[in-house]
Scaffold this motif. Sequence first.
Motif, PDB file in Angstrom:
ATOM      1  N   SER A 272      50.514  44.448  66.319  1.00  0.00           N
ATOM      2  CA  SER A 272      51.467  44.591  67.016  1.00  0.00           C
ATOM      3  C   SER A 272      52.807  44.105  66.116  1.00  0.00           C
ATOM      4  N   LEU A 273      54.009  44.150  65.730  1.00  0.00           N
ATOM      5  CA  LEU A 273      54.817  42.971  65.281  1.00  0.00           C
ATOM      6  C   LEU A 273      55.991  43.545  64.357  1.00  0.00           C
ATOM      7  N   ILE A 274      56.533  42.966  64.916  1.00  0.00           N
ATOM      8  CA  ILE A 274      58.443  43.389  64.334  1.00  0.00           C
ATOM      9  C   ILE A 274      59.286  42.252  63.517  1.00  0.00           C
ATOM     10  N   ILE A 275      59.326  42.315  62.479  1.00  0.00           N
ATOM     11  CA  ILE A 275      60.329  41.284  61.822  1.00  0.00           C
ATOM     12  C   ILE A 275      61.897  41.999  61.215  1.00  0.00           C
ATOM     13  N   GLU A 276      62.885  41.432  61.662  1.00  0.00           N
ATOM     14  CA  GLU A 276      64.154  41.845  60.955  1.00  0.00           C
ATOM     15  C   GLU A 276      64.958  41.985  60.018  1.00  0.00           C
TER      16      GLU A 276
ATOM     17  N   MET B 293      62.968  46.157  59.155  1.00  0.00           N
ATOM     18  CA  MET B 293      62.117  45.817  57.724  1.00  0.00           C
ATOM     19  C   MET B 293      60.821  45.975  58.242  1.00  0.00           C
ATOM     20  N   ILE B 294      59.750  44.858  59.123  1.00  0.00           N
ATOM     21  CA  ILE B 294      58.569  45.282  59.307  1.00  0.00           C
ATOM     22  C   ILE B 294      58.227  44.850  60.219  1.00  0.00           C
ATOM     23  N   ARG B 295      56.897  46.310  60.680  1.00  0.00           N
ATOM     24  CA  ARG B 295      57.038  46.694  61.727  1.00  0.00           C
ATOM     25  C   ARG B 295      55.590  47.701  61.226  1.00  0.00           C
ATOM     26  N   LEU B 296      54.019  46.137  62.439  1.00  0.00           N
ATOM     27  CA  LEU B 296      53.087  46.805  62.435  1.00  0.00           C
ATOM     28  C   LEU B 296      52.809  47.529  63.736  1.00  0.00           C
ATOM     29  N   GLU B 297      52.208  48.158  63.744  1.00  0.00           N
ATOM     30  CA  GLU B 297      51.514  48.830  64.709  1.00  0.00           C
ATOM     31  C   GLU B 297      50.250  48.825  64.950  1.00  0.00           C
ATOM     32  N   SER B 298      49.808  48.082  66.037  1.00  0.00           N
ATOM     33  CA  SER B 298      47.853  48.448  66.387  1.00  0.00           C
ATOM     34  C   SER B 298      47.113  48.222  65.113  1.00  0.00           C
ATOM     35  N   ILE B 299      47.960  47.273  64.422  1.00  0.00           N
ATOM     36  CA  ILE B 299      47.481  47.178  63.125  1.00  0.00           C
ATOM     37  C   ILE B 299      45.493  46.286  63.397  1.00  0.00           C
ATOM     38  N   THR B 300      44.561  46.439  62.693  1.00  0.00           N
ATOM     39  CA  THR B 300      43.189  45.827  62.904  1.00  0.00           C
ATOM     40  C   THR B 300      42.990  45.801  61.526  1.00  0.00           C
ATOM     41  N   LYS B 301      42.006  44.874  61.105  1.00  0.00           N
ATOM     42  CA  LYS B 301      41.513  44.350  60.287  1.00  0.00           C
ATOM     43  C   LYS B 301      40.008  43.798  60.104  1.00  0.00           C
ATOM     44  N   SER B 302      38.931  44.803  59.868  1.00  0.00           N
ATOM     45  CA  SER B 302      37.431  44.179  59.635  1.00  0.00           C
ATOM     46  C   SER B 302      37.059  44.259  58.911  1.00  0.00           C
ATOM     47  N   PHE B 303      35.362  43.602  58.540  1.00  0.00           N
ATOM     48  CA  PHE B 303      34.532  43.509  57.280  1.00  0.00           C
ATOM     49  C   PHE B 303      33.551  43.557  57.871  1.00  0.00           C
ATOM     50  N   LEU B 304      32.473  44.306  56.547  1.00  0.00           N
ATOM     51  CA  LEU B 304      31.317  43.929  57.049  1.00  0.00           C
ATOM     52  C   LEU B 304      30.594  42.573  56.409  1.00  0.00           C
ATOM     53  N   VAL B 305      29.746  42.626  56.967  1.00  0.00           N
ATOM     54  CA  VAL B 305      28.937  40.224  57.265  1.00  0.00           C
ATOM     55  C   VAL B 305      27.631  41.461  56.738  1.00  0.00           C
ATOM     56  N   GLY B 306      26.679  41.943  55.731  1.00  0.00           N
ATOM     57  CA  GLY B 306      25.441  42.367  55.955  1.00  0.00           C
ATOM     58  C   GLY B 306      25.721  44.010  56.924  1.00  0.00           C
ATOM     59  N   LYS B 307      25.534  44.350  58.034  1.00  0.00           N
ATOM     60  CA  LYS B 307      25.794  45.565  58.412  1.00  0.00           C
ATOM     61  C   LYS B 307      26.068  45.162  59.846  1.00  0.00           C
ATOM     62  N   GLU B 308      26.688  44.080  60.051  1.00  0.00           N
ATOM     63  CA  GLU B 308      27.724  43.459  60.705  1.00  0.00           C
ATOM     64  C   GLU B 308      29.920  43.438  61.264  1.00  0.00           C
ATOM     65  N   SER B 309      30.362  44.519  61.844  1.00  0.00           N
ATOM     66  CA  SER B 309      31.521  44.616  61.266  1.00  0.00           C
ATOM     67  C   SER B 309      32.160  43.371  62.201  1.00  0.00           C
ATOM     68  N   ILE B 310      32.876  42.657  60.791  1.00  0.00           N
ATOM     69  CA  ILE B 310      33.617  40.925  61.837  1.00  0.00           C
ATOM     70  C   ILE B 310      35.222  41.891  61.748  1.00  0.00           C
ATOM     71  N   ASP B 311      35.765  41.898  63.143  1.00  0.00           N
ATOM     72  CA  ASP B 311      37.585  41.609  63.312  1.00  0.00           C
ATOM     73  C   ASP B 311      38.409  40.631  62.894  1.00  0.00           C
ATOM     74  N   ILE B 312      38.755  40.305  62.004  1.00  0.00           N
ATOM     75  CA  ILE B 312      39.708  39.691  61.852  1.00  0.00           C
ATOM     76  C   ILE B 312      40.804  39.599  62.646  1.00  0.00           C
ATOM     77  N   LEU B 313      41.589  40.673  62.098  1.00  0.00           N
ATOM     78  CA  LEU B 313      43.177  41.258  63.203  1.00  0.00           C
ATOM     79  C   LEU B 313      41.944  42.533  64.736  1.00  0.00           C
ATOM     80  N   LYS B 314      43.218  41.598  65.864  1.00  0.00           N
ATOM     81  CA  LYS B 314      42.479  43.224  66.828  1.00  0.00           C
ATOM     82  C   LYS B 314      43.773  43.063  67.130  1.00  0.00           C
TER      83      LYS B 314
END
Length: 230
Positions: free
Chosen positions: A25-29, A1-22
Amino acid sequence: MIRLESITKSFLVGKESIDILKNISLIIEEGEFVAIMGPSGSGKSTLMNIIGCLDKPTSGQYFLGGEDVSNYNDKELARVRNQSIGFVFQQFHLLPRLTAMKNVELPMIYAGISKSERQSRAEDALRKIGLEDRMDHLPNALSGGQKQRVAIARSIVNRPKLILADEPTGALDTKTSMAIMEQFRELNQEGVTVVVVTHEPEVAEYANRTILVRDGMIQVSAAAERGQRT
């Protein structure tokens, strides 16, 4: 049903990139009832936004029902949300000038469903969650628990395979919270996949598996024989 593979999520704060998800990897059947927990700022809400196609990952792949939605544009993501996912939020998000019935009909309007079919499905959904006597009430005439039930009815009218609930009991008292979680349990027993984001252990106990998120990473994904409250 749900499969995440090596998901990252980053946001720019000024000139700095902040990693929110690092590197998540996840499976939900299909048919699971899963709770996602974590402290404030852990990334659990960002994770839910990606699972719900409300946001896109910075990198990695997300498969929903076998469909790679990672790089979908906004229009494509809106289609997936409307057709496949039901949402329930802490603050209900009901339109104050519309009755319970009309609020439940809204997702079907966007889906292009006929008026007669909308009315029939909305009535069925409200009866299902025990609000057949509140269909014509405006939100300000409903209790917090009744408002959340309307939100649940609205989430199921398009017959989604997945329901995402973000702190669905956060604005409710303990007794009402338990009743709302029983509604999610019943939906899950009917085959709907349910994912609940919560900070309350009592709520997570209704799920069959708890995913703990800390510092943008999955810390524990614990299976348990739950949902056996008496």
